[in-house]
Each structure stands twice: as C-alpha cells, then as structure tokens.
Design an enzyme around this catalytic site. Sequence first.
Site, mmCIF file in Angstrom:
data_model
loop_
_atom_site.group_PDB
_atom_site.id
_atom_site.type_symbol
_atom_site.label_atom_id
_atom_site.label_comp_id
_atom_site.label_asym_id
_atom_site.label_seq_id
_atom_site.Cartn_x
_atom_site.Cartn_y
_atom_site.Cartn_z
ATOM 1 N N TYR A 159 22.303 82.844 5.762
ATOM 2 C CA TYR A 159 23.248 82.542 6.833
ATOM 3 C C TYR A 159 23.661 83.881 7.441
ATOM 4 C CZ TYR A 159 26.829 79.953 9.353
ATOM 5 O OH TYR A 159 27.586 79.363 10.343
ATOM 6 N N TYR A 194 27.677 71.193 3.421
ATOM 7 C CA TYR A 194 28.706 72.154 3.862
ATOM 8 C C TYR A 194 29.909 72.145 2.909
ATOM 9 C CZ TYR A 194 26.614 72.061 8.648
ATOM 10 O OH TYR A 194 25.796 72.143 9.747
HETATM 11 C C1 LIG Z 1 26.042 74.490 11.931
HETATM 12 S S1 LIG Z 1 26.010 73.375 13.264
HETATM 13 C C2 LIG Z 1 24.462 72.667 13.058
HETATM 14 C C3 LIG Z 1 23.681 72.678 14.333
HETATM 15 C C4 LIG Z 1 24.139 71.690 15.316
HETATM 16 N N1 LIG Z 1 23.620 70.369 15.022
HETATM 17 C C5 LIG Z 1 23.794 72.089 16.727
HETATM 18 O O1 LIG Z 1 23.361 71.255 17.508
HETATM 19 O O2 LIG Z 1 23.969 73.251 17.058
HETATM 20 C C6 LIG Z 1 27.177 72.191 12.732
HETATM 21 C C7 LIG Z 1 27.392 71.081 13.688
HETATM 22 O O3 LIG Z 1 26.294 70.203 13.688
HETATM 23 C C8 LIG Z 1 26.700 68.844 13.701
HETATM 24 N N2 LIG Z 1 26.324 68.252 12.415
HETATM 25 C C9 LIG Z 1 25.878 68.876 11.325
HETATM 26 N N3 LIG Z 1 25.618 68.015 10.342
HETATM 27 C C10 LIG Z 1 25.899 66.803 10.806
HETATM 28 C C11 LIG Z 1 25.854 65.512 10.232
HETATM 29 N N4 LIG Z 1 25.473 65.301 8.992
HETATM 30 N N5 LIG Z 1 26.252 64.478 10.988
HETATM 31 C C12 LIG Z 1 26.650 64.671 12.259
HETATM 32 N N6 LIG Z 1 26.716 65.875 12.850
HETATM 33 C C13 LIG Z 1 26.351 66.946 12.135
HETATM 34 C C14 LIG Z 1 28.181 68.870 13.839
HETATM 35 O O4 LIG Z 1 28.487 68.785 15.187
HETATM 36 C C15 LIG Z 1 28.547 70.224 13.323
HETATM 37 O O5 LIG Z 1 29.738 70.698 13.896
#
Ligand SMILES: C[S@@+](CC[C@H](N)C(=O)[O-])C[C@H]1O[C@@H](n2cnc3c(N)ncnc32)[C@H](O)[C@@H]1O
Length: 771
Positions: free
Chosen positions: A603, A705
Amino acid sequence: MAGDSKVAKACKAMKIYGISEETVKPVLNNLLNVFDNNWKFIEDDDYSALIDAIFDREDPKCKEEAQLSQSPKDETTEAKPSSSPQYYNGKGKNSNSPLSCSVIGQTRPSKRCSSDQNAECATLSPLIHVEENEETSVSLKKVRKTSTYERETRIVPWREAKVMSRDEFLLKDEVLYSDEKDHRPFADDLPLLVDPLAVIHPAPAPPALLCEEGPSDVGCSSFGGNGSEIQDFNHLHVEDKEIAVPEPSQIEIAASLKGEIKIALIRNLPQQSGFRIPSLGAVLKTVEDKFLKSYKVAHPGFSLLNLLKDVCGCYLKEGTISVDVERVGLRNVLSADVPGGRVDDQINICIPSNLLNGQGNLQNLVRVSPQISWSVAPNPLEFLHCIQELNVNQNPYDVRDREKMERQQSPLYYVDDITRGEEKHKISLVNDFSSETEPAFKYISQSVNSGNADVKFVLARIAEGDCCPSCFGDCTSALIPCACAGETGGEFAYTPGGLVREDFLEKCISMNQDPQQHIHFYCNDCPLERSQDKYVLGTCKGHLLMKFIKECWYRCGCHMKCGNRVVQRGISVKLQVYMTPEGKGWGLRTLEDMPKGSFVCEYVGEIVSNMDLFERNLRNTSEKHTYPVLLDADWGSEGILKDEDALCLDATYYGNVARFINHRCCDANMIEIPVEVETPDHHYYHLAFFTKRKVNALEELTWDYGIDFSDLNHPIKAFKCLCRSKFCRNMKHSKSMPFHSHLYFTKPAGKSEVFAMTLAVCELEKLLLID
Ligand SMILES: C[S@@+](CC[C@H](N)C(=O)[O-])C[C@H]1O[C@@H](n2cnc3c(N)ncnc32)[C@H](O)[C@@H]1O
C-alpha cells in the site's frame, strides 16, 4: 535376374512420380550400398526410402521432371488409376497433381500405393478410393477395409481422403484431444469408416471469406493436423453423397461415434499470395496474441487450443444429449426475464463441464449483476460463430473488417499503463461497462512523506546485529540463516522461491481472522482518539500487535536478488485495474495465477500523521477517497506515541495500484503484513499484500479493510458493502441482493460474442470459487 527385375520395378514405381530412370538408378545404387543390397528396405512402404533419397538430393533435375510430369503429355501418357488416398483436383493441365513435387512447392509427394500395388490397396486399404476418369476428375468410393498403412496415416474417415503421416498429425506443442500415451489425436484402434455422428457445416461465411469458384489459382487450405497440407477441393465429383466434399467455409467439426473430434479450419487464398503453410503452433499463437490484444480481459493462460477443446467438448455433449429440458426452460426464461436486455442481444454460453465440476447443475448459481447475468445453454453453433469471428480477424485480405472488429471489441475505456513507467511492469486499466475514466491521482511506486510525519531512514539506527553486512548472494540459501532472520524467529519469512512461508502466513491469517484471540495493545493515551478529538476515559479500543517480516536492507551485504528482499523489489505480477461489474467501482485483479503466499503489492501513499489525516478528512468531506491505512501494528512498543509518530498512508492523491483494492469481509484473498525494509523503527513500515490462497488469473484481489460497519462515528463513512462474501459484516445490505435459481447472460451492447463468452466464463469461474 532377380536384381534387374527389382531395379526395373523400382524405376517403374518412380515413373509414376514422373522421375526418370536416369535419376532413379544412381540413387538406387547408393541406397543398395547403404542397405547392403537388402531390397526389403528399399521396397518397403512403396519405395518410400527411395522417394526420400531422390528428393533429399534436392536435384534440380527432379524438380524439372516433376514439373514436366504435369505437362499434357505426362497427363495422357502417365496418368494412372490410383488408389492413393490423395486425390487430384481434376483441373486438367494446371491441376495440383499429386505426382508433382507439389504445386505448392514445398512438399514432396505423399506416400501412396504404387501402381503395382493398386489391386492390393483397393481391397485392403483405401478408405476413400480415388479414381481418375478420362477427364481426370475424381470419384470417391467408400471401401470398408483397412490396412496398417492407413492406420499409420490416420485417415480421416468422414471426409477427404487426405493422407497424413503420424508425424504430420503430431502438433508442435500440444495435441487436440491428445492421448497421454502417444500424443496422437486419434487412437490407433479407431474403427475406420466410422461415420461421424454429425458434421457441422457452418452458416455461409461472408463473401470475402468464401472460396471462389473457377480459377485454378484458388484453393482451400485445410488445417487438419499440423497444417502441413493444402488441397484443392473445388472440383471434386462426389459419387457417394454420404461423404461431404468440404463446403467453401472456414471451420468444420466432425465427431466419430467413439467421441473423437476433428476440427478443420478452411481458408482460401490466392496462390500468388506468397502463402506458406505455417505450423499450427504458430497459427494458434497468433490468434491467441490477437485475442489477448483485442479483448484485454482474456485469461492470460487463454489458449485457442483449449478453446477448441471446449468447442469439441460442447459439440460432443450437444451431439449426445438429444433433449435438454433445462435448456429449453432457460431459453424461455431468457426471453421474458432479462433486465435491460433485448432478446437478440443474448447469446448462449457453452460452459465446459469441467467448470461445472462435472455436475452440470445450474440450480445453485446466482445472478452476478444487472450488467452480467447468465445463461448456460450449450449451443456449439453459436460457439462456432465465436471461433469464426476470431478467424475473420485473421484474414489478411479483409483489413476493413478486421479494423471494424477491433473497434467493436475494444473496451469502452482503456489505459495501457496507469503507472506511467513507475513500475517495472505496465499495469493497464480497463472499463468494459462505461467510459468512466480513472480517478485523478498521481501514481507513485514508493510512499512519500507529506511533511509532518516523522520518518527518517538513518543508517545509524540499524544496529550491527540487525543486519548482515558480511553476507553475499542470497541469504535464504545459506546454510545458517543470517541475523536478518532474527525478527522471524531465526527462520526467514520467505521461502527461497519468494513466497511467504506457510506457517508464518497461517499465523498472520489466523491473527487477522480472529483478532480477539491475539495480543492487542491498549493505549492509555491513544493517538487515534487524540486525532479524532475523542478523549475516552481509560484504555482505547486496542491495536492488534502484528507479526513483522524483516527484509535485508541497506547495510546488508547480500545481493538485491537475495530471497529475503521481496517487497523492496516491487510488483512482479501482472495486474490490471478494471471496472467491477458489481458496482464497487474500480477494482484490482491479477492477470496470472498466483500461488499462496505471493507478494502482490504494497500500500503506497502519502505518509501522514494521524492528526493530519483527520484534518484532511474534515476538509474534504465530499471527496471520494480511498481507505487510508493506519500503521499501528506496533504501537505498543513505545510508551505514549507522539502525534507525528502515529502514522498512516493516504493514497487519495498520491498512491499506487493498491488504492484500487476493494474490501471483502473476512474471506478476502489477500492479507496485509507489515514489512521492515529501511528501518527497524516500527513507526513507519511497509504494508504489503500477500495472497492467502492460490488466486487464479482474472480473480479480483481483495483485502479486509477491517471496517466495523456499525461504527457510525468512524471519520470515514462506511460504504454499503457489495463484497458478496457469505461472511459479509454488512449483511443487511448483502441480503437484499437478488438470488436466482438460474443464470442468464446478456451480451453487453456493442460487444462480440467472444468477448461476452470470455467474460461469462471468467465470471462463472469466480462464482464457482466463491459460492
Ligand atoms: C480503496 S478504494 C477501492 C477502489 C475503488 N473501488 C475505486 O473505484 O476507486 C475504496 C472504495 O471502494 C469502494 N469499495 C471497496 N470495497 C467495496 C465493497 N466491498 N463494496 C462496495 N464498495 C466498495 C468504496 O467506495 C470504498 O470507499
């Protein structure tokens, strides 16, 4: 004299090939010398040794003679009824006579019965008997007899009387439906003349792909084995209607009652095209490369050969199951029940039975998402069309079509390398569902200090006993582990192959899955609570004390390739950022299979103090942010932690590929492990992701997470979890996901069947793994 009559016989046999006595005799002499006057070796197999020897001489005279043999004179005087399983195209003067060195130019005449042996061959051997009538047209007759020769030459029973030698049938790399024992596509004990259960003749091909009638410079090439023969099928006169003369088309499949399958790809090319028969291996490779280039999402281990095997499997299945009630049912459901999909957008996907673990039971499968839903309804014809589509792409004369195809197949949004050269390997980003582009951020491959964080990498902090200055080469292959293994109990955390050691990994997984059973540190004055202005009386909620991996570092004498330097060498697997179909936004997936314990990435982000991060979050309430990580794995090692020592990584503005990793409750396929690389000081460390199990290519990479979805006070508002894990901690939401008793599939608009099929198979694979 016996010898003279044998010489005369040999010369006569060679005359059929248009080779004169003058050419034959010296070669024969040589051979007799070589074989110690043993005629058996020369006469065997229709003088094949002699033919070989003559052609091996590469005597231009032979070629001349062979060409002469195509002259009208030769045709009238020398053309003989032949039982050869080769056949003429019957075009008269310019015909591709099998007697020639080959009109195609590179091949010598196939082994065949000599005229003297015609009688024997006629009764014993030819599956398809080829006769030449006065007009030199060819007729085909079935003869239900076999000879060892034909068994050797693997005559294809249902179609052309084409002779292929055993070697010709052996593919370079792999063999379709190979027999483990001898790598041949068809078993020796195949009953000859077994009529195919069925032969698929594809729908008429687009005009550009059809074999053109007429001019002699047009022929169809048939890739029956290793693609080493070209034959012209256009002017065959067929007496027996059961034997199909190949239609001018691109692909044919036939199966025998025993279940052997033959696939033939047929292509016509002008003779002047300079076309040379490629090896099947080369053809497959080109198509695979093309496929990977065009469809991006293809399994990197994708092979056309496997696809063809699947086609064969489906073909057999389709041919042996006459009524498939479930399928009929599914078809009915399809037309009535596809969300947002037009009926004519649907395709049926043929799922190989190995994907269904042989059960073929679709009842337990669930719908994936509104965009990708499923139907499992084998239909080899449609599958064949997919293959044809690939085939169309290969047509060098159809550039416009090809370009059109490429335009259609490309994802709606694609970035070749989101790292802009920061990583050793490119990391592509692909959006197959919309033209949404990647979020604005700066890709960095190493974390950077944003300003206030107290991160110093000082050589003097590395004690003599914490490194291995006298080591050289690879520490992990030394007999006695060096000082760098001290942190992990005297054994390196990595195997010599660079994977995290099984026992170490299991410990980490267990700590992660059941943290309450493991040691926590409870602060009296918690920097996290301080940063959030939440002074709680007594101890804090606690921080799990995590196990660290310590890699060799600057002061060590070993090589950069030392097995105890994994994370610091950076990303080494092929990764791809992609738009998830489940609505989680972007996600990260691997493009190659990864064994358990593999390092994926760390990370990377801005190194910020907790305090700073909290302020950032307050400022940017609307900002779509990534999940920052808290570097609290060893907060218990020092008394009260100063604010600038309590660190986090924030990848919102500066980050690497890890910022795209989505969350999955409990059974994510990656685990984060703290890794010391530059400093023994545990305020700052690398948070590295390793696979918890074997991860297949194209699987999404996820980590837990550690979100408490019920904690409404958390500074970062939790999302509605769409992880679909059965251990999802945000169940209320997960339960609302629709479950269907069947799967169906809607082809995304503007996408080809091949694209859809690949996507479908990949998704199904994932489903089967997950559920
Ligand atoms: C570290 S980012 C991961 C990348 C993200 N999906 C993006 O489009 O940039 C974390 C965000 O991804 C989405 N996310 C990650 N895991 C998820 C899950 N299991 N269900 C729904 N949304 C998720 C949420 O919006 C979260 O705030």
